[in-house]
Design an enzyme around this catalytic site. Structure first.
Site, short mmCIF file in Angstrom:
data_model
loop_
_atom_site.label_atom_id
_atom_site.label_comp_id
_atom_site.label_asym_id
_atom_site.label_seq_id
_atom_site.Cartn_x
_atom_site.Cartn_y
_atom_site.Cartn_z
N SER A 157 2.61 2.12 -10.31
CA SER A 157 3.35 1.55 -9.07
C SER A 157 4.94 2.48 -9.33
CB SER A 157 3.78 0.26 -8.97
OG SER A 157 5.26 -0.11 -7.66
N SER A 201 7.65 4.95 -6.92
CA SER A 201 9.07 4.94 -5.65
C SER A 201 8.49 5.34 -4.47
CB SER A 201 10.08 5.52 -6.40
OG SER A 201 9.95 6.91 -6.67
N ALA A 203 4.56 5.73 -3.97
CA ALA A 203 3.93 5.48 -3.65
C ALA A 203 2.82 4.79 -4.74
CB ALA A 203 2.81 6.55 -3.72
N VAL A 224 -0.62 3.27 -6.97
CA VAL A 224 -2.32 3.82 -7.46
C VAL A 224 -3.09 2.71 -7.57
CG1 VAL A 224 -3.90 5.65 -8.34
CG2 VAL A 224 -1.31 6.10 -8.13
N LYS A 271 -4.65 6.90 -3.97
CA LYS A 271 -3.29 7.05 -4.30
C LYS A 271 -2.54 6.45 -2.44
CE LYS A 271 1.04 10.02 -5.13
NZ LYS A 271 1.05 11.40 -5.79
N ASP A 304 5.57 20.64 -12.44
CA ASP A 304 6.57 19.36 -13.35
C ASP A 304 5.02 18.70 -14.17
OD1 ASP A 304 8.27 17.88 -14.55
OD2 ASP A 304 7.96 16.71 -13.12
#
Length: 545
Positions: free
Chosen positions: A130, A132, A134, A136, A150, A282
């Protein structure tokens, strides 16, 4: 957004201001154009003082999805923010309490266009993760394949857009009123970050990025991304292959396996950056899994960087110059690649670059942190008015992340050694026989195209000459001052001539028999004196010019 428009989002604005005040940024709030007493009366000033960058990170986490994503994207702007703040923002994580599946179901079924049971034979309503933006879930398709689903949180876009509007307002106020923050150009940075946040709300971008990486990945046996199921994916739902694996920092790997994984991850990223020109922006430890078959899986492709061939070649040169500790060469490459705002002090930049390399890229003392060095270099460039493309900032963040992941797996990992084979491939691309043939072919193609068009162009010019239609226009540049000076001189000569004529004429009248009592001669002398005085005044006023 004006201070009056602040009332439109008054409740949320009050929450933001409250968090900022509790986090110890009351001094900044005092400088904003807020209604008197808007926050001072109901928010106490904190007595404790922790490092400011740490308080910024905690405030962003408290404020929710838009601020967390904005902070994460800001961590990819080392050209605009201090390296210490960048490092702190990289700690932002968006793990939040999950919403009940009853709230998520309408989003999923609306995007699928059918009931859940028609697509999935099994669906675990307990979220596997969980964040901010979405949540899954794990599920199974009717053909037996296990997938991860997602789902974007309901009503998120409206909330994010409101927060981004308020962020833009506060950034504009801070930029206008706080002199110390003006060099960072916060409104421009926030505008770019806002565009990135809104882009991440569209999951089709993430799916497209994963598919492109899979198509260009040269070593799927070592590194891969989850498969995307396009027929079930949309803007708010992404259905992909479920990956079973362990975090890179979990125990249980043999030293040899860890070293191989570290090398594979770093080599893949350098190939993405330097060869493909498309890379995961990232790849931190939370986005990389080790699968049971000994491969690395890159997750979360919501943000990716893109580099042209020229930028890739420039980056390779920049990296090699850093390895050679050649500050002068680094500054020259940055000046060539960037767009300087004004006249940059290259000597001062060389001094700052030399210091940064000695701190983080000094093999003599065993201090080799390529990612941190890149962050510092980009900040030095930005501080000196050399704006490097934002994808370079993403690259520096990606290199720093993969360097940390690799050293988590192998503490003695040498990123330079992993980059060497990729640099060799890039050098072959730039100077090898194929490159020479490609460049020669492009040159000949352009030359032949020009030669093919030359006869027609010459014929067109000759026809215009025959019909007296050929005109040549000259445009003088830099001669405006000379033109003005010539006009002024001509005017003064003319006035001097007129003044002299008046004196001579008046004198002739005076010399006549009744000229002494003639008013016309007096008028002539007065006019001559006035004109002469005007000319003399003009000469002295302009410094004798």
């Amino acid at each position: 957004m004006t201070p009056f428009a602040l009332v439109t989002h008054a409740v949320r604005a009050k929450e933001i201001i409250g968090v900022a005040a509790r986090s110890g940024f009351g001094e900044l709030l005092d400088q904003l154009e807020l209604p008197p007493g808007f926050w001072q009366r109901f928010i106490p000033r904190p007595s404790h003082r922790r490092p400011s960058y740490e308080r910024i990170r905690e405030a962003l986490e408290e404020l929710g999805p838009a601020f967390i994503k904005a902070g994460q994207l800001l961590s990819m702007r080392p050209d605009a923010l201090p390296p210490a703040l960048i490092i702190e923002l990289r700690k932002l994580r968006s793990n939040v309490a999950p919403l009940p599946f009853a709230d998520m179901r309408p989003v999923l079924e609306e995007c699928l266009g059918r009931p859940i049971a028609e697509v999935f034979s099994e669906f675990d309503e307990k979220p596997a993760a969980s964040a901010s933006l979405a949540q899954v879930y794990f599920a199974r398709l009717h053909d037996g394949r296990e997938v991860a689903v997602k789902i974007q949180r309901p009503g998120l876009r409206r909330l994010v857009e409101t927060d981004l509007t308020l962020i833009a307002f506060f950034a504009g106020q801070l930029h206008a009123r706080v002199a110390a923050l003006q060099p960072y150009d916060l409104p421009a940075v926030v505008a770019e970050v806002s565009a990135g946040v809104l882009r991440e709300l569209d999951f089709t971008h993430e799916g497209r990025n994963q598919r492109f990486f899979t198509a260009t990945n040269p070593d799927p046996g070592a590194v891969f991304a989850p498969e995307i199921f396009e027929e079930f994916s949309s803007e708010h739902v992404l259905v992909m292959q479920r990956i079973v694996g362990r975090p890179v920092d979990s125990p249980g790997l043999t030293p040899e396996a860890a070293q191989n994984l570290a090398r594979a991850g770093a080599t893949s990223l350098f190939h993405q950056v330097l060869v493909a020109g498309f890379f995961h922006a990232d790849p931190h430890a939370g986005n990389v899994l080790v699968t049971p078959d000994g491969r690395l899986c890159f997750l979360d492709w919501g943000l990716a960087g893109h580099l042209t061939r020229r930028l890739r070649h420039g980056l390779a040169d920049l990296f090699l110059a850093a390895v050679d500790q050649d500050a002068e060469r680094i500054v020259q490459i940055a000046a060539d690649l960037g767009s300087p705002a004004g006249r940059a002090d290259l000597r001062a930049m060389e001094r700052d670059v030399t210091l940064a390399l000695r701190e983080d890229f000094n093999r003599a003392i065993g201090q080799v942190n390529i990612g941190r060095a890149m962050l510092k270099l980009l900040f030095i460039f930005g501080r000196n008015g050399i704006s490097i493309t934002s994808d370079y900032s993403l690259m520096a963040k990606a290199v720093l992340s993969i360097e940390e992941v690799s050293r988590t797996l192998d503490p003695g990992f040498d990123l330079k050694r992993a980059a060497k084979p990729v640099l060799v491939d890039l050098q072959r691309e730039r100077t090898g026989p194929r490159a020479v043939l490609r460049d020669t072919r492009a040159m000949l193609r352009g030359t032949l195209s020009s030669l093919r068009d030359l006869p027609a162009e010459l014929h067109r010019i000759i026809r215009r000459v025959e019909h007296d239609e050929l005109t040549i226009k000259f445009r003088h540049q830099g001669l405006e001052d000379l033109d003005d000076a010539l006009k002024t001189s001509a005017n003064r000569i003319a006035l001097g001539f007129i003044s002299g004529c008046l004196v001579i004429g008046s004198s002739l009248i005076v010399a006549s028999r009744d000229g002494v009592n003639n008013g016309l001669s007096i008028l002539g002398y007065v006019l001559a004196a006035g004109i002469a005085a005007y000319v003399v005044y003009g000469i002295f006023r302009e410094g004798g010019r």
